[in-house]
Write an enzyme that holds these catalytic residues in place. Structure first.
Site, PDB file in Angstrom:
ATOM      1  N   GLY A 110     115.866  84.498 -52.899  1.00 40.81           N
ATOM      2  CA  GLY A 110     114.856  84.242 -54.218  1.00 40.81           C
ATOM      3  C   GLY A 110     113.556  83.834 -53.742  1.00 40.81           C
ATOM      4  N   GLN A 111     113.183  84.161 -52.521  1.00 38.00           N
ATOM      5  CA  GLN A 111     111.812  83.887 -51.973  1.00 38.00           C
ATOM      6  C   GLN A 111     110.831  84.816 -52.768  1.00 38.00           C
ATOM      7  OE1 GLN A 111     111.313  84.193 -47.714  1.00 38.00           O
ATOM      8  NE2 GLN A 111     109.225  83.430 -47.735  1.00 38.00           N
ATOM      9  N   VAL A 144     107.194  84.287 -52.376  1.00 37.29           N
ATOM     10  CA  VAL A 144     105.890  84.133 -51.795  1.00 37.29           C
ATOM     11  C   VAL A 144     106.507  84.378 -50.243  1.00 37.29           C
ATOM     12  CG1 VAL A 144     103.974  82.924 -50.963  1.00 37.29           C
ATOM     13  CG2 VAL A 144     104.759  82.662 -53.514  1.00 37.29           C
ATOM     14  N   HIS A 187     107.998  78.024 -46.799  1.00 34.08           N
ATOM     15  CA  HIS A 187     107.610  76.936 -47.424  1.00 34.08           C
ATOM     16  C   HIS A 187     108.967  76.255 -47.972  1.00 34.08           C
ATOM     17  CE1 HIS A 187     108.137  79.972 -50.598  1.00 34.08           C
ATOM     18  NE2 HIS A 187     108.357  79.398 -51.399  1.00 34.08           N
ATOM     19  N   HIS A 212     110.484  73.503 -50.595  1.00 41.32           N
ATOM     20  CA  HIS A 212     110.398  72.885 -51.856  1.00 41.32           C
ATOM     21  C   HIS A 212     110.868  71.501 -51.833  1.00 41.32           C
ATOM     22  CE1 HIS A 212     109.663  76.643 -54.411  1.00 41.32           C
ATOM     23  NE2 HIS A 212     110.415  77.255 -53.474  1.00 41.32           N
TER      24      HIS A 212
END
Ligand code: AMP
Length: 139
Positions: A93-94, A96, A100, A102
């Site tokens: 589901g990445q 970008v 990072h 969440h």
């Protein structure tokens, strides 16, 4: 060279963000489409797509920032708990392509679920398959 990701543009100051934490190597800012009040993204400044690509020092700094920020984010919005997650790769589901983490504040009765729901149906693995997988991860 590939296009700078949206997070590189935030790091460079080219697009605005609500920055809540910043060191030489790591930045954190509020998610623009929050799943909950206080939803924060913790981002290594150096652009790497996957966790596996991160140099050791950047990874250590990233997780130190996560450690420091989890209580701050939770307390800032008076949350009851926090889900910490990384969509590491497109199949996870990445969206970008810049690592990072969440930090999603959670509240009693918020209607969300645990991370156990993210992978779809659960596989039925035999003892042999589990031993084989464990061996391969152990290396
Ligand atoms: P992921 O699916 O794990 O790659 O998540 C990307 C996250 O980045 C999503 O939660 C988006 O809401 C968030 N996002 C995208 N653009 C921005 C932006 N300009 N500022 C803050 N968060 C953003």
């Amino acid at each position: 060279m590939s296009e700078p990701t949206i997070f590189e543009q935030i790091v460079a100051g080219d697009i605005p963000a609500r920055v809540v934490y910043e060191t030489d190597t790591t930045i954190a800012f509020l998610d623009a489409n929050p799943l909950a009040p206080g939803h924060t993204l913790v981002v290594p400044k150096e652009a790497h797509e996957r966790l596996r690509d991160l140099p050791d020092e950047a990874a250590a700094d990233l997780w130190a920032a996560v450690d420091e920020l989890t209580p701050r984010v939770e307390d800032a919005v008076d949350a009851d708990a926090l889900t910490v997650g990384v969509n590491d790769g497109a199949a996870a589901g990445q969206e970008v392509p810049h690592v990072h983490v969440h930090l999603v504040p959670r509240f009693d009765g918020d209607g969300g679920g645990p991370i156990h729901g993210v992978a779809g149906g659960r596989p039925d693995l035999s003892d042999e398959e589990l031993d084989d997988i464990a061996g391969r991860i152990e290396g």
